[in-house]
Design a protein around this motif. Structure first.
Motif, PDB file in Angstrom:
ATOM      1  N   ASN A  67      37.978  37.888  30.447  1.00  0.00           N
ATOM      2  CA  ASN A  67      36.984  36.559  30.752  1.00  0.00           C
ATOM      3  C   ASN A  67      37.268  35.846  32.221  1.00  0.00           C
ATOM      4  O   ASN A  67      36.903  35.045  32.758  1.00  0.00           O
ATOM      5  CB  ASN A  67      37.010  35.492  29.839  1.00  0.00           C
ATOM      6  N   SER A  68      38.685  36.207  32.552  1.00  0.00           N
ATOM      7  CA  SER A  68      39.123  35.509  33.645  1.00  0.00           C
ATOM      8  C   SER A  68      39.212  36.453  34.996  1.00  0.00           C
ATOM      9  O   SER A  68      39.268  35.766  35.914  1.00  0.00           O
ATOM     10  CB  SER A  68      40.603  35.096  33.536  1.00  0.00           C
ATOM     11  N   THR A  73      39.438  37.351  40.936  1.00  0.00           N
ATOM     12  CA  THR A  73      38.943  38.226  41.978  1.00  0.00           C
ATOM     13  C   THR A  73      38.171  37.350  43.109  1.00  0.00           C
ATOM     14  O   THR A  73      38.697  37.491  44.403  1.00  0.00           O
ATOM     15  CB  THR A  73      37.904  39.514  41.716  1.00  0.00           C
ATOM     16  N   ALA A  74      37.410  36.378  42.874  1.00  0.00           N
ATOM     17  CA  ALA A  74      36.737  35.643  43.676  1.00  0.00           C
ATOM     18  C   ALA A  74      37.757  34.483  44.174  1.00  0.00           C
ATOM     19  O   ALA A  74      37.504  34.365  45.613  1.00  0.00           O
ATOM     20  CB  ALA A  74      35.563  34.699  42.870  1.00  0.00           C
ATOM     21  N   ILE A  99      40.961  44.117  39.938  1.00  0.00           N
ATOM     22  CA  ILE A  99      41.895  43.908  38.951  1.00  0.00           C
ATOM     23  C   ILE A  99      41.466  44.597  37.626  1.00  0.00           C
ATOM     24  O   ILE A  99      40.395  44.491  37.446  1.00  0.00           O
ATOM     25  CB  ILE A  99      41.871  42.258  38.598  1.00  0.00           C
ATOM     26  N   MET A 100      42.469  45.155  37.156  1.00  0.00           N
ATOM     27  CA  MET A 100      42.168  46.373  36.275  1.00  0.00           C
ATOM     28  C   MET A 100      43.354  46.076  35.158  1.00  0.00           C
ATOM     29  O   MET A 100      44.498  45.891  35.528  1.00  0.00           O
ATOM     30  CB  MET A 100      42.386  47.544  36.591  1.00  0.00           C
TER      31      MET A 100
END
Length: 143
Positions: A67-68, A73-74, A99-100
Protein backbone atom coordinates in the motif's frame (compact mmCIF):
# COMPACT_ATOMS: atom_id res chain seq x y z
CA UNK A 1 27.03 9.68 -30.32
CA UNK A 2 25.58 6.28 -29.61
CA UNK A 3 26.76 4.74 -26.39
CA UNK A 4 26.98 1.32 -24.95
CA UNK A 5 28.38 2.25 -21.59
CA UNK A 6 30.50 0.16 -19.24
CA UNK A 7 29.31 -0.23 -15.66
CA UNK A 8 31.31 1.23 -12.78
CA UNK A 9 30.39 -0.52 -9.55
CA UNK A 10 30.99 1.02 -6.16
CA UNK A 11 30.97 -0.39 -2.63
CA UNK A 12 27.69 1.37 -1.78
CA UNK A 13 25.61 -0.77 -4.16
CA UNK A 14 25.42 1.73 -6.97
CA UNK A 15 26.25 1.30 -10.61
CA UNK A 16 27.27 4.28 -12.64
CA UNK A 17 27.42 4.24 -16.40
CA UNK A 18 29.97 6.20 -18.31
CA UNK A 19 31.94 5.96 -21.50
CA UNK A 20 34.54 8.42 -20.28
CA UNK A 21 37.93 6.62 -20.30
CA UNK A 22 38.67 8.11 -16.88
CA UNK A 23 35.66 6.24 -15.46
CA UNK A 24 36.08 3.01 -17.39
CA UNK A 25 35.95 0.15 -14.84
CA UNK A 26 39.37 -1.13 -15.93
CA UNK A 27 40.93 2.22 -15.04
CA UNK A 28 39.08 2.89 -11.75
CA UNK A 29 41.22 2.89 -8.64
CA UNK A 30 40.76 4.03 -5.05
CA UNK A 31 40.12 7.76 -4.85
CA UNK A 32 39.70 8.36 -8.58
CA UNK A 33 37.20 10.98 -9.73
CA UNK A 34 33.94 9.93 -11.36
CA UNK A 35 33.26 13.44 -12.67
CA UNK A 36 32.35 13.56 -16.33
CA UNK A 37 33.45 16.45 -18.51
CA UNK A 38 30.66 19.00 -18.52
CA UNK A 39 29.74 18.53 -14.88
CA UNK A 40 27.82 15.28 -14.35
CA UNK A 41 29.43 13.76 -11.27
CA UNK A 42 28.17 10.18 -10.93
CA UNK A 43 29.73 9.67 -7.50
CA UNK A 44 28.03 12.77 -6.08
CA UNK A 45 24.71 11.83 -7.71
CA UNK A 46 24.93 8.25 -6.37
CA UNK A 47 25.45 9.50 -2.82
CA UNK A 48 22.60 11.99 -3.14
CA UNK A 49 20.23 9.32 -4.52
CA UNK A 50 21.12 6.93 -1.68
CA UNK A 51 20.32 9.70 0.82
CA UNK A 52 16.94 10.32 -0.82
CA UNK A 53 16.09 6.61 -0.67
CA UNK A 54 17.10 6.35 2.99
CA UNK A 55 15.16 9.46 3.97
CA UNK A 56 11.94 8.10 2.40
CA UNK A 57 12.29 4.46 3.42
CA UNK A 58 13.50 5.21 6.93
CA UNK A 59 16.69 3.17 6.90
CA UNK A 60 17.01 -0.56 7.37
CA UNK A 61 13.96 -0.99 9.66
CA UNK A 62 11.18 -0.18 7.16
CA UNK A 63 9.12 -3.23 6.15
CA UNK A 64 7.77 -3.64 2.62
CA UNK A 65 4.17 -2.48 2.35
CA UNK A 66 2.29 -2.89 -0.93
CA UNK A 67 0.00 0.00 0.00
CA UNK A 68 2.97 2.37 0.49
CA UNK A 69 4.99 1.60 -2.63
CA UNK A 70 3.38 4.17 -4.94
CA UNK A 71 3.85 6.89 -2.29
CA UNK A 72 7.49 5.86 -1.70
CA UNK A 73 8.42 5.72 -5.40
CA UNK A 74 6.79 9.07 -6.20
CA UNK A 75 8.46 10.70 -3.19
CA UNK A 76 11.89 9.31 -4.00
CA UNK A 77 11.89 10.49 -7.63
CA UNK A 78 10.51 13.88 -6.58
CA UNK A 79 13.28 14.30 -3.97
CA UNK A 80 15.95 13.17 -6.45
CA UNK A 81 14.78 15.59 -9.16
CA UNK A 82 14.62 18.50 -6.71
CA UNK A 83 18.17 17.88 -5.53
CA UNK A 84 19.48 17.33 -9.07
CA UNK A 85 18.08 20.69 -10.19
CA UNK A 86 19.96 22.36 -7.33
CA UNK A 87 23.21 20.51 -8.15
CA UNK A 88 23.39 21.45 -11.83
CA UNK A 89 20.80 23.19 -13.99
CA UNK A 90 22.65 22.52 -17.26
CA UNK A 91 20.86 19.18 -17.64
CA UNK A 92 17.45 17.74 -18.27
CA UNK A 93 16.96 14.80 -15.92
CA UNK A 94 14.95 11.60 -15.98
CA UNK A 95 14.61 9.60 -12.77
CA UNK A 96 12.97 6.22 -12.28
CA UNK A 97 12.37 4.20 -9.13
CA UNK A 98 11.46 0.54 -8.69
CA UNK A 99 10.60 -0.92 -5.28
CA UNK A 100 10.18 -4.67 -5.08
CA UNK A 101 9.40 -6.98 -2.21
CA UNK A 102 12.31 -9.20 -1.28
CA UNK A 103 10.74 -12.63 -1.76
CA UNK A 104 13.11 -14.56 -3.98
CA UNK A 105 11.69 -13.56 -7.36
CA UNK A 106 13.97 -12.14 -10.03
CA UNK A 107 14.03 -8.71 -11.61
CA UNK A 108 15.82 -7.95 -14.85
CA UNK A 109 16.06 -4.45 -16.25
CA UNK A 110 17.88 -2.84 -19.14
CA UNK A 111 18.23 0.61 -20.62
CA UNK A 112 19.89 2.01 -23.70
CA UNK A 113 20.64 5.62 -24.53
CA UNK A 114 21.53 7.45 -27.71
CA UNK A 115 23.34 10.56 -26.55
CA UNK A 116 26.55 12.58 -26.40
CA UNK A 117 29.06 10.57 -24.36
CA UNK A 118 31.08 13.68 -23.55
CA UNK A 119 28.34 15.49 -21.66
CA UNK A 120 25.46 13.12 -20.85
CA UNK A 121 25.48 10.39 -18.23
CA UNK A 122 23.47 8.06 -16.06
CA UNK A 123 23.63 6.43 -12.69
CA UNK A 124 21.71 3.59 -10.99
CA UNK A 125 21.63 3.02 -7.26
CA UNK A 126 20.49 -0.22 -5.67
CA UNK A 127 19.39 -0.12 -2.03
CA UNK A 128 18.02 -2.98 0.02
CA UNK A 129 16.96 -4.03 3.47
CA UNK A 130 15.52 -7.27 4.87
CA UNK A 131 12.14 -6.90 3.16
CA UNK A 132 12.64 -4.94 -0.10
CA UNK A 133 14.85 -3.75 -2.92
CA UNK A 134 14.85 -0.21 -4.30
CA UNK A 135 16.53 0.69 -7.60
CA UNK A 136 16.73 4.31 -8.70
CA UNK A 137 18.09 5.29 -12.12
CA UNK A 138 19.01 8.81 -13.15
CA UNK A 139 19.67 9.95 -16.72
CA UNK A 140 21.24 13.37 -17.28
CA UNK A 141 21.07 15.02 -20.71
CA UNK A 142 23.00 18.24 -21.26
CA UNK A 143 20.95 21.22 -22.35
Amino acid sequence: MSSHNPIVRSDNGSSCYSSNPRTNPSSIHEGSSLKKPGGFNVEEVSNMVKGCIESRLGGQGTAYSHNSVSHWTAGIVEDVLKQLSVMNDNYKYVATCVIMERNGTGLHTASSCYWDNQTDGSCSVRWENKSMYCIVSVFALAV
